[in-house]
Design an enzyme around this catalytic site. Sequence first.
Site, PDB file in Angstrom:
ATOM      1  N   ASP A  34     -11.765  18.989  -5.358  1.00  0.00           N
ATOM      2  CA  ASP A  34     -12.023  19.501  -6.701  1.00  0.00           C
ATOM      3  C   ASP A  34     -13.528  19.738  -6.826  1.00  0.00           C
ATOM      4  OD1 ASP A  34     -12.590  19.398  -9.667  1.00  0.00           O
ATOM      5  OD2 ASP A  34     -10.415  19.141  -9.705  1.00  0.00           O
ATOM      6  N   ILE A  35     -13.928  20.841  -7.463  1.00  0.00           N
ATOM      7  CA  ILE A  35     -15.365  21.137  -7.579  1.00  0.00           C
ATOM      8  C   ILE A  35     -16.069  20.206  -8.569  1.00  0.00           C
ATOM      9  CG2 ILE A  35     -15.168  23.535  -6.837  1.00  0.00           C
ATOM     10  CD1 ILE A  35     -15.504  24.339  -9.809  1.00  0.00           C
ATOM     11  N   HIS A 102      -1.291  23.633  -8.987  1.00  0.00           N
ATOM     12  CA  HIS A 102      -2.053  22.705  -8.158  1.00  0.00           C
ATOM     13  C   HIS A 102      -1.828  21.276  -8.626  1.00  0.00           C
ATOM     14  CE1 HIS A 102      -4.771  23.778 -11.488  1.00  0.00           C
ATOM     15  NE2 HIS A 102      -5.389  22.619 -11.298  1.00  0.00           N
ATOM     16  N   LEU A 103      -1.692  20.406  -7.643  1.00  0.00           N
ATOM     17  CA  LEU A 103      -1.536  18.978  -7.890  1.00  0.00           C
ATOM     18  C   LEU A 103      -2.892  18.309  -7.723  1.00  0.00           C
ATOM     19  CD1 LEU A 103       0.303  16.403  -8.187  1.00  0.00           C
ATOM     20  CD2 LEU A 103       0.348  16.378  -5.677  1.00  0.00           C
ATOM     21  N   HIS A 104      -3.274  17.495  -8.687  1.00  0.00           N
ATOM     22  CA  HIS A 104      -4.477  16.675  -8.557  1.00  0.00           C
ATOM     23  C   HIS A 104      -4.085  15.371  -7.866  1.00  0.00           C
ATOM     24  CE1 HIS A 104      -7.367  18.793 -11.233  1.00  0.00           C
ATOM     25  NE2 HIS A 104      -6.248  19.284 -11.742  1.00  0.00           N
TER      26      HIS A 104
END
Length: 137
Positions: A34-35, A102-104
């Site tokens: 993740d950015i 998207h999955l975190h």
Amino acid sequence: MLQQNDNCVFCRICNGKEQSEILYKDDEYVVFPDIKPAAKHHYLIVTREHIQNAKQLTTEHRHVVEKLIEIAKQVLTEEGADLSDVRFGFHWPPFNSIQHLHLHAISPASSLGFVSRLIFRPNSWWFVSPEYVTSRL
């Protein structure tokens, strides 16, 4: 052939047209950090196919959710994360900023700061668990 969207940053990352550190990739999935990481290990597991969000999933996508979790656990383990202190989840529309499924995968979840605990609060209006998504299929 997978549907993709050239205007989508995640599709461009999957195709190598946008710079990101790729931690995992295969024909259907890609993982990158993740950015704006909320913890030491904060990764996004995305489908190469452009699926807008978790609300778009149908019963035929059950295996997709299962595979996202499987890959997340694999990458977290490879990166040295503690799987006993992890948070998995999806932002729930309209509270998602990127229109690509998207999955975190976040670890250690216990290290989340105040704002991150709000943003990634399990089963809130804006962040839901994979189990919640699966229950709606």
